[in-house]
Design a protein around this motif. Structure first.
Motif, mmCIF file in Angstrom:
data_model
loop_
_atom_site.group_PDB
_atom_site.id
_atom_site.type_symbol
_atom_site.label_atom_id
_atom_site.label_comp_id
_atom_site.label_asym_id
_atom_site.label_seq_id
_atom_site.Cartn_x
_atom_site.Cartn_y
_atom_site.Cartn_z
ATOM 1 N N LEU A 91 6.755 -9.007 -2.564
ATOM 2 C CA LEU A 91 6.498 -7.663 -3.085
ATOM 3 C C LEU A 91 5.447 -7.694 -4.192
ATOM 4 O O LEU A 91 4.585 -6.819 -4.266
ATOM 5 N N LEU A 92 5.512 -8.693 -5.046
ATOM 6 C CA LEU A 92 4.523 -8.839 -6.106
ATOM 7 C C LEU A 92 3.127 -9.058 -5.517
ATOM 8 O O LEU A 92 2.155 -8.434 -5.940
ATOM 9 N N ALA A 93 3.027 -9.918 -4.504
ATOM 10 C CA ALA A 93 1.735 -10.182 -3.866
ATOM 11 C C ALA A 93 1.210 -8.917 -3.187
ATOM 12 O O ALA A 93 0.009 -8.617 -3.254
ATOM 13 N N ALA A 94 2.089 -8.153 -2.540
ATOM 14 C CA ALA A 94 1.667 -6.909 -1.886
ATOM 15 C C ALA A 94 1.169 -5.910 -2.920
ATOM 16 O O ALA A 94 0.170 -5.214 -2.699
ATOM 17 N N GLY A 95 1.828 -5.840 -4.058
ATOM 18 C CA GLY A 95 1.395 -4.935 -5.128
ATOM 19 C C GLY A 95 0.038 -5.317 -5.677
ATOM 20 O O GLY A 95 -0.813 -4.462 -5.934
ATOM 21 N N TRP A 132 -7.204 -3.401 -3.613
ATOM 22 C CA TRP A 132 -7.810 -2.525 -2.614
ATOM 23 C C TRP A 132 -8.148 -1.165 -3.217
ATOM 24 O O TRP A 132 -9.231 -0.629 -3.004
ATOM 25 N N MET A 133 -7.218 -0.613 -4.019
ATOM 26 C CA MET A 133 -7.464 0.685 -4.644
ATOM 27 C C MET A 133 -8.616 0.593 -5.640
ATOM 28 O O MET A 133 -9.438 1.504 -5.742
#
Length: 143
Positions: free
Chosen positions: A115-119, A125-126
């Motif tokens: 989850l940390l890596a996805a965040g 990306w943003m």
């Protein structure tokens, strides 16, 4: 001496060294020592953790008042593959000449790491999209 940390008032200094004669009874293993600069007392806070993995060095930090030391330690015991050559985080309360035993800090689960890596990826990306939009607006303003 390789790595060190100092309390904000300069009284307590923690350091990692491969020197073997830091105490009256020489140690054969590299260790983290804590020195009280007022009394001159030196203690080995990692004696119970065993030998550090080769070619690794711990990171450490002292609380502002020098009462708690947090550090990483790499175990060199290959009999436990779950922790072999992994950075384990410990804390030690420094009270007087006898510190408490190093206490392991719970690690992150695989789900938490994912989850940390996805965040982090989503944030990058943003940020990329925002920067691209700003560059496009700047080009339009110049035209």
């Amino acid at each position: 001496m390789f790595f060190a940390a100092m309390s904000s008032n300069g009284r307590i200094v923690a350091y990692y060294t491969v020197a073997t004669r830091m105490l009256a009874t020489p140690s054969v293993d590299p260790a983290i020592y804590v020195k009280d600069m007022v009394t001159g007392d030196v203690i080995n806070v990692t004696a119970s953790l065993g030998r550090m993995a080769p070619f690794q060095a711990p990171m450490m930090d002292l609380s502002a008042d020098g009462s708690v030391l947090a550090f990483t330690w790499y175990t060199s015991d290959p009999s436990d593959p779950a922790v072999f050559n992994r950075a384990l985080v410990y804390t030690v309360e420094l009270r007087g000449i006898q510190p408490t035993a190093p206490t392991p800090v719970p690690g992150l689960s695989r789900v938490a790491v994912a989850l940390l890596a996805a965040g982090v990826a989503l944030g990058a990306w943003m940020g990329f999209r925002r920067d691209r939009r700003k560059r496009a607006q700047a080009r339009m303003a110049l035209a």
